[in-house]
Scaffold this active site. Structure first.
Site, PDB file in Angstrom:
ATOM      1  N   GLY A 239      61.862-102.475  75.418  1.00 55.47           N
ATOM      2  CA  GLY A 239      61.243-102.849  74.080  1.00 55.47           C
ATOM      3  C   GLY A 239      59.764-102.437  73.862  1.00 55.47           C
ATOM      4  N   GLU A 273      63.539-102.863  81.591  1.00 56.29           N
ATOM      5  CA  GLU A 273      64.591-101.666  81.208  1.00 56.29           C
ATOM      6  C   GLU A 273      63.639-100.974  80.164  1.00 56.29           C
ATOM      7  OE1 GLU A 273      67.466-104.204  79.524  1.00 56.29           O
ATOM      8  OE2 GLU A 273      68.478-104.647  81.580  1.00 56.29           O
ATOM      9  N   GLY A 275      62.510 -97.842  77.892  1.00 56.77           N
ATOM     10  CA  GLY A 275      63.283 -96.388  77.405  1.00 56.77           C
ATOM     11  C   GLY A 275      62.116 -95.965  76.571  1.00 56.77           C
ATOM     12  N   ARG A 312      66.478 -90.223  63.328  1.00 56.76           N
ATOM     13  CA  ARG A 312      65.545 -91.474  63.134  1.00 56.76           C
ATOM     14  C   ARG A 312      64.899 -91.590  61.860  1.00 56.76           C
ATOM     15  NH1 ARG A 312      61.516 -92.537  65.756  1.00 56.76           N
ATOM     16  NH2 ARG A 312      61.893 -94.881  66.035  1.00 56.76           N
ATOM     17  N   CYS A 342      74.000 -81.506  54.027  1.00 56.60           N
ATOM     18  CA  CYS A 342      74.266 -81.861  52.680  1.00 56.60           C
ATOM     19  C   CYS A 342      74.309 -83.480  52.620  1.00 56.60           C
ATOM     20  CB  CYS A 342      75.872 -81.372  52.244  1.00 56.60           C
ATOM     21  SG  CYS A 342      75.533 -79.530  52.793  1.00 56.60           S
ATOM     22  N   TYR A 371      65.625 -91.451  71.764  1.00 58.03           N
ATOM     23  CA  TYR A 371      66.554 -91.729  70.735  1.00 58.03           C
ATOM     24  C   TYR A 371      66.661 -90.361  69.720  1.00 58.03           C
ATOM     25  CZ  TYR A 371      65.999 -96.249  72.296  1.00 58.03           C
ATOM     26  OH  TYR A 371      66.024 -97.424  73.408  1.00 58.03           O
TER      27      TYR A 371
HETATM   28  C1  LIG Z   1      67.928-100.357  74.178  1.00 60.15           C
HETATM   29  C2  LIG Z   1      67.803-101.292  75.308  1.00 60.15           C
HETATM   30  C3  LIG Z   1      66.709-101.156  76.083  1.00 60.15           C
HETATM   31  C4  LIG Z   1      65.455-100.174  75.966  1.00 60.15           C
HETATM   32  O1  LIG Z   1      64.582-100.274  74.611  1.00 60.15           O
HETATM   33  P1  LIG Z   1      63.426 -99.474  74.553  1.00 60.15           P
HETATM   34  O2  LIG Z   1      62.764-100.009  73.244  1.00 60.15           O
HETATM   35  O3  LIG Z   1      63.773 -98.055  74.261  1.00 60.15           O
HETATM   36  O4  LIG Z   1      62.497 -99.755  75.653  1.00 60.15           O
HETATM   37  C5  LIG Z   1      66.395-101.928  77.084  1.00 60.15           C
HETATM   38  N1  LIG Z   1      67.469-103.001  77.306  1.00 60.15           N
HETATM   39  C6  LIG Z   1      68.637-102.998  76.681  1.00 60.15           C
HETATM   40  C7  LIG Z   1      69.559-103.941  76.869  1.00 60.15           C
HETATM   41  C8  LIG Z   1      68.719-101.987  75.362  1.00 60.15           C
HETATM   42  O5  LIG Z   1      69.744-102.105  74.620  1.00 60.15           O
END
Ligand SMILES: *Cc1c(COP(=O)(O)O)cnc(C)c1O
Length: 417
Positions: A239, A273, A275, A312, A342, A371
């Site tokens: 996150g 986690e 991303g 996005r 379209c 994303y």
């Molecule tokens: C999407 C997600 C993430 C990664 O979120 P980021 O904002 O990209 O770091 C981590 N854990 C879970 C469970 C998610 O759904």
């Protein structure tokens, strides 16, 4: 972002001119910088030296096989949210014991595959899911490691579509119910309670919501201790936000130091986690100007990438920088950059001041590594774009552009038509 620079007026990734890649494979395409990804992984891992942890890259941000192989080589695991992601993770060489599995809607088949792959743990999001995992564990003769994804009810102050840890969201289990579910899980024959998990949202630009969530999780851990429920893992989700325009998210080291400070006394192995923060600013989308259209109200720059390539802006009104690939010192003008789809919602930038670009010129849509491709679709029967990885002076096409054959390869016309 430092790996995307102008050399002699031409935007390059590493030492490779984007015009050169475009000549070879056409447009649109995603281009990722391996050097930037490495730098981002290091920025995350260095502050965690000496901390018992496992970083599990969130695959839904970018699930390109070559990138995943690189992550595996760097020692990263992954967070998967579907059987398809699990399949690709294993194919890329991520070891099962470095895979965590999140998501509210895991099917029985997906659960079986993950049990068979020997994953680190399921992040369980409902009581019914817990029952199914226990039942499948019994059928497969395994004790299945789980954590419960706790919804701590904190407001991450991000876009509503990407907030996940408030009580109105579908994700996780609220704290009161989590206590009950942990008590239940700890008595199940085929469940091994190993962790506790929380992920409150995406693109957070402040540490405070993370810390608020951790305070609540710590209280829950203490309560569960009195019931003799103990853990190995504390999964803190992902996150952490990035800079698209002028956001000032904490540096990973500040975010990590703040978190580690709060949780180190627990003595648990930490799972992260991330991303977006790893890949977001490591990738761009390169597209070509098809037409300019000047109306009495606006100037539209119509390009060959649309919302099917990068959704996005349409979905979240997200901002992506727009850079000309050839910097010719053109005057600035205010335009809408729109795709060929379209839908009026098909835009990459609105009322944006950019250097004038003319027909046939390339533009780069910045910060599109997370994303981007993973959310692409075939809407309007458009083929999905290609993906390219650059490592300094070398590059490789790691995903071919889809062909028209691919568009109909799974379809058939029955005899009664
Ligand atoms: C999407 C997600 C993430 C990664 O979120 P980021 O904002 O990209 O770091 C981590 N854990 C879970 C469970 C998610 O759904």
């Amino acid at each position: 972002m430092h790996d995307f620079t102008y050399q002699k007026g031409i935007l390059c990734c590493g030492d490779v001119a984007l015009t050169k890649i475009a000549e070879e494979i056409g447009t649109p395409f995603y281009c990722y910088s391996l050097a930037t990804i490495k730098r981002h992984i290091d920025a995350f891992e260095d502050p965690l030296k000496g901390v018992d942890h496992q970083t599990c890259f969130s695959m839904k941000a970018n699930s390109n096989l070559a990138l995943l192989r690189y992550m595996a080589k760097q020692g990263l695991g992954v967070d998967v949210v579907s059987g398809g992601e699990l399949y690709k993770a294993l194919k890329a060489g991520i070891p099962g014991n470095k895979i965590v599995y999140s998501g509210v809607g895991k099917t029985m088949q997906e659960i079986d595959s993950a049990i068979n792959a020997g994953i680190m743990m399921f992040n369980v999001e409902s009581e019914e899911e817990l029952d199914v995992i226990n039942a499948r564990g019994s059928v497969l003769g395994k004790k299945v490691p789980i954590s419960i994804r706790v919804n701590p009810d904190v407001d991450p102050m991000t876009h509503p579509y990407i907030s996940t840890g408030m009580k109105k969201n579908k994700f996780g289990i609220d704290i009161e119910t989590a206590i009950k579910q942990y008590l239940k899980a700890s008595k199940m024959r085929n469940i091994d309670v190993v962790g506790i998990d929380c992920h409150i949202g995406s693109q957070l630009t402040d540490v405070k919501p993370f810390i608020d969530a951790i305070e609540r999780i710590k209280l829950l851990i203490a309560t569960l201790k009195t019931h003799d429920i103990h853990f190995k893992y504390l999964d803190l989700g992902g996150g952490l936000g990035i800079t698209y325009l002028d956001e000032e998210p904490p540096h990973p080291k500040d975010y990590l130091h703040a978190i580690v400070e709060k949780v180190k006394e627990l003595g648990l192995k930490l799972i992260f986690e991330p991303g977006r923060v790893i890949v977001g600013n490591a990738g761009i989308l390169v597209t070509k100007v098809l037409y300019r259209k000047e109306t009495r109200h606006k100037t539209f720059v119509i390009v060959d990438a649309g919302m099917n390539d990068l959704i996005r802006p349409s979905l979240y009104n997200a901002y992506h920088g727009i850079w000309p690939v050839e910097d010719q010192g053109e005057a600035l003008e205010i335009v809408d950059i729109v795709g060929p789809i379209c839908e009026s919602g098909d835009f990459l930038a609105k009322d944006r001041e950019v250097a004038k670009v003319t027909q046939g010129k390339l533009i780069a849509v910045m910060s599109a590594g997370a994303y981007g491709f993973t959310m692409s679709s075939n809407y309007n029967s458009r083929t999905k774009p290609a993906e390219v990885i650059v490592d300094q002076s070398q590059y490789a096409i790691v995903t071919k552009r889809q062909s028209y054959d691919d568009l109909s390869s799974l379809e058939s016309v029955p005899e009664f038509i």
